[in-house]
Scaffold this motif. Sequence first.
Motif, PDB file in Angstrom:
ATOM      1  N   MET A 211      38.387  40.216  59.161  1.00  0.00           N
ATOM      2  CA  MET A 211      37.882  40.926  57.988  1.00  0.00           C
ATOM      3  C   MET A 211      38.977  41.250  56.970  1.00  0.00           C
ATOM      4  O   MET A 211      38.696  41.370  55.784  1.00  0.00           O
ATOM      5  N   SER A 212      40.223  41.376  57.396  1.00  0.00           N
ATOM      6  CA  SER A 212      41.287  41.636  56.416  1.00  0.00           C
ATOM      7  C   SER A 212      41.502  40.409  55.533  1.00  0.00           C
ATOM      8  O   SER A 212      41.725  40.533  54.328  1.00  0.00           O
ATOM      9  N   GLN A 213      41.402  39.221  56.129  1.00  0.00           N
ATOM     10  CA  GLN A 213      41.519  37.998  55.331  1.00  0.00           C
ATOM     11  C   GLN A 213      40.298  37.817  54.437  1.00  0.00           C
ATOM     12  O   GLN A 213      40.405  37.397  53.291  1.00  0.00           O
ATOM     13  N   VAL A 214      39.123  38.139  54.967  1.00  0.00           N
ATOM     14  CA  VAL A 214      37.891  38.033  54.181  1.00  0.00           C
ATOM     15  C   VAL A 214      37.957  38.992  52.997  1.00  0.00           C
ATOM     16  O   VAL A 214      37.596  38.632  51.871  1.00  0.00           O
ATOM     17  N   SER A 215      38.451  40.198  53.230  1.00  0.00           N
ATOM     18  CA  SER A 215      38.581  41.185  52.164  1.00  0.00           C
ATOM     19  C   SER A 215      39.498  40.664  51.054  1.00  0.00           C
ATOM     20  O   SER A 215      39.204  40.816  49.862  1.00  0.00           O
ATOM     21  N   ALA A 216      40.592  40.026  51.439  1.00  0.00           N
ATOM     22  CA  ALA A 216      41.511  39.462  50.446  1.00  0.00           C
ATOM     23  C   ALA A 216      40.818  38.361  49.636  1.00  0.00           C
ATOM     24  O   ALA A 216      40.993  38.275  48.419  1.00  0.00           O
ATOM     25  N   GLN A 217      39.996  37.553  50.309  1.00  0.00           N
ATOM     26  CA  GLN A 217      39.267  36.493  49.606  1.00  0.00           C
ATOM     27  C   GLN A 217      38.260  37.084  48.627  1.00  0.00           C
ATOM     28  O   GLN A 217      38.098  36.580  47.516  1.00  0.00           O
ATOM     29  N   VAL A 218      37.566  38.148  49.052  1.00  0.00           N
ATOM     30  CA  VAL A 218      36.578  38.794  48.178  1.00  0.00           C
ATOM     31  C   VAL A 218      37.278  39.355  46.956  1.00  0.00           C
ATOM     32  O   VAL A 218      36.816  39.158  45.821  1.00  0.00           O
ATOM     33  N   LYS A 219      38.408  40.039  47.148  1.00  0.00           N
ATOM     34  CA  LYS A 219      39.162  40.594  46.011  1.00  0.00           C
ATOM     35  C   LYS A 219      39.570  39.487  45.051  1.00  0.00           C
ATOM     36  O   LYS A 219      39.472  39.653  43.838  1.00  0.00           O
ATOM     37  N   GLN A 220      40.007  38.378  45.600  1.00  0.00           N
ATOM     38  CA  GLN A 220      40.445  37.258  44.765  1.00  0.00           C
ATOM     39  C   GLN A 220      39.265  36.706  43.936  1.00  0.00           C
ATOM     40  O   GLN A 220      39.426  36.399  42.768  1.00  0.00           O
ATOM     41  N   LYS A 221      38.095  36.621  44.542  1.00  0.00           N
ATOM     42  CA  LYS A 221      36.934  36.090  43.822  1.00  0.00           C
ATOM     43  C   LYS A 221      36.404  37.071  42.775  1.00  0.00           C
ATOM     44  O   LYS A 221      35.879  36.661  41.748  1.00  0.00           O
ATOM     45  N   LEU A 222      36.533  38.376  43.058  1.00  0.00           N
ATOM     46  CA  LEU A 222      36.041  39.382  42.123  1.00  0.00           C
ATOM     47  C   LEU A 222      37.018  39.621  40.970  1.00  0.00           C
ATOM     48  O   LEU A 222      36.606  40.015  39.876  1.00  0.00           O
ATOM     49  N   ASN A 223      38.299  39.401  41.236  1.00  0.00           N
ATOM     50  CA  ASN A 223      39.342  39.612  40.209  1.00  0.00           C
ATOM     51  C   ASN A 223      40.120  38.314  40.017  1.00  0.00           C
ATOM     52  O   ASN A 223      41.256  38.215  40.471  1.00  0.00           O
ATOM     53  N   PRO A 224      39.554  37.332  39.341  1.00  0.00           N
ATOM     54  CA  PRO A 224      40.228  36.025  39.207  1.00  0.00           C
ATOM     55  C   PRO A 224      41.510  36.096  38.405  1.00  0.00           C
ATOM     56  O   PRO A 224      41.796  36.941  37.667  1.00  0.00           O
TER      57      PRO A 224
END
Length: 153
Positions: free
Chosen positions: A140-153
């Motif tokens: 989930m820590s890696q998933v969270s980083a991916q979500v942040k990246q997609k939300l803040n391009p």
Amino acid sequence: MSQTLKTRLAEDIKTAMRARDSGRLETLRFLQAAIKQREVDERTELGDTEVTSIIEKQVKQRRESIQAFESAGRTESAEKEKSELLILQEYLPQQADSAEVDAVIADAITQAQSEGAQGPALMGKVMGLVKAKLAGRADMSQVSAQVKQKLNP
């Protein structure tokens, strides 16, 4: 009838005792103790979902310990943690591949935005949706980083 994680754990502890596999036995007993502690604390019988969350927490702790030991130059301790990590991961469901994780994240973002979430609430909403679908199947820590990246391009 499929066996529960707790039943499988108990059987694997017996097998490790018979095989005199002290490293595996120690790790499994530690996990079993964590499960029993939570059952005592909550005065309830835990199901596979709750047991999986305990295993995830143990896995996360091992990953953090490995990083700390490696940065401190304690390779022996890091190797012990790595072997425990491998044992614990045997009890987690099949890990989701990156394409599946990306698809779940994209669906969760679309769903959260359609429900009107925005700003910081959007991140929370997306993570809630993603965690429900990927619990025990992704870090989930890696998933969270991916979500942040997609939300803040």
